[in-house]
Design an enzyme around this catalytic site. Structure first.
Site, PDB file in Angstrom:
ATOM      1  N   TYR A 120       0.850  -1.197   0.000  1.00  0.00           N
ATOM      2  CA  TYR A 120       0.000   0.000   0.000  1.00  0.00           C
ATOM      3  C   TYR A 120       0.887   1.249   0.000  1.00  0.00           C
ATOM      4  CZ  TYR A 120      -3.020   3.701   1.848  1.00  0.00           C
ATOM      5  OH  TYR A 120      -3.684   4.886   2.039  1.00  0.00           O
TER       6      TYR A 120
ATOM      7  N   LYS B 121       1.552   4.385  -2.595  1.00  0.00           N
ATOM      8  CA  LYS B 121       1.363   5.782  -2.199  1.00  0.00           C
ATOM      9  C   LYS B 121       2.591   6.621  -2.575  1.00  0.00           C
ATOM     10  CE  LYS B 121      -1.739   7.386  -0.165  1.00  0.00           C
ATOM     11  NZ  LYS B 121      -2.999   8.006  -0.697  1.00  0.00           N
TER      12      LYS B 121
END
Length: 345
Positions: free
Chosen positions: A144, A148
């Site tokens: 994740y 980002k």
């Protein structure tokens, strides 16, 4: 401090406006007199003052109608970090963001404010009062966060003052507050199952938890101070409660407020970390035979047992940021909002 310029047209679009942060953002923008479009894959809530556009983030055709006549876009769409869907992380955080940038430029949007994450500079080791000048993590704590980082680089790289398109990235950390579907509900479920008895480390590690209203305040300030000659143009900013708190103190205050016992036994950080690594390897070996989603992972041990708090000095200097809700008040409001999850006395 930079000059504050309120948009001549107070028309904005919140991408991901049906989510936890997005809903709070929409409510505050309406309070401040903005005309608000919401673009999301679902409507999520009812509000006759909001124009809803339902569609796919990766489809420019879906996005463009939501961006017509809009001066500012707030991009806060993101899958839940606790998901393990790598394909979804990449599609939403990276591919979708590239499509958003293309659509913004095509629609004549002038400003894009991205919801990034302070974790883009975190590698599972102590960060104390970390500034935005720290490099991106070479070994991000999870996939994740990896996406980002890709997302933030795309958005800041698209900053183009010469062509009247400017961007800024807001990096909150540990967002919490009323209606959060993640932090408090997961904490309560863990306590109910009897897995909240142990704290990792000595309990002294300071961490930033950020109340959702402060995160929203930081985003709106960024939009109002962002213009082609401002220092915000093409930069990232940490937005926190500016009041780091020991990780396990925060957890304990919420649990006790909801009538659950606080963790009372301590596991040395190194022991917990290597145990989590061992379990991860075991899960990987067994994965062809049985599907297991471990909750005790090296990433979660690192988040619970290390220092990770960040400086807001750049946000204070460039846009006059200061939290609008204190940590004490934030915890109180959060606990009150989850009264339905309280353990019966």
């Amino acid at each position: 401090m930079a000059t504050r310029i309120r948009p001549a047209s107070k028309k904005c679009t919140v991408i991901g406006g049906s989510g936890f942060l997005g809903q709070h953002m929409v409510e505050r923008l309406l309070d401040k007199g903005y005309s608000v479009n919401v673009f999301d894959m679902r409507q999520g809530f009812e509000n006759e003052r909001v124009h809803f556009f339902i569609g796919d983030l990766c489809s420019k055709k879906d996005l463009l109608p939501a961006l017509q006549g809009v001066n500012v876009v707030f991009h806060c769409a993101s899958p839940a970090p606790s998901s393990d869907n790598k394909e979804l992380f990449y599609r939403v955080n990276y591919t979708g963001t590239r499509t958003v940038l293309q659509a913004c430029k095509e629609a004549g949007v002038q400003k894009l404010v991205l919801t990034s994450s302070a974790s883009v500079i975190f590698e599972g080791k102590d960060i104390k009062n970390g500034s935005e000048d720290l490099p991106y993590a070479k070994k991000p704590i999870d996939y994740y966060t990896e996406t980002k980082i890709l997302q933030e680089k795309e958005v800041l790289g698209a900053n183009d003052p010469a062509n009247n398109f400017v961007t800024v990235a807001i990096r909150p950390h540990g967002i919490f507050g009323p209606r959060d579907p993640q932090l408090v509900p997961i904490m309560v479920e863990t306590a109910k199952s009897g897995k909240m008895k142990f704290m990792i480390g000595n309990g002294k590690n300071l961490v930033d938890f950020t109340f959702v209203e402060n995160v929203v305040h930081g985003h709106i300030l960024a939009a109002e101070y962002l213009h082609k000659d401002s220092p915000l143009s093409g930069k990232a900013y940490h937005i926190t409660n500016d009041d780091p708190i020991p990780f396990w103190t925060f957890i304990s205050r919420v649990l006790i407020g909801l009538n659950y016992e606080a963790p009372k036994y301590k596991i040395p950080f190194v022991l917990a970390y290597y145990l989590a690594v061992f379990l991860s390897i075991l899960v990987m070996i067994l994965s062809p035979l049985v599907k297991i989603k471990p909750t005790f992972t090296p990433m979660r041990v690192a988040l619970a047992g290390t220092y990770h708090y960040y400086s807001c000095e750049r946000a204070k200097k460039d846009m006059g940021y200061k939290p609008v809700v204190s940590m004490d008040k934030a915890v109180e409001k959060t606990v009150q909002s989850y009264a339905h999850l309280k353990k019966a006395s």
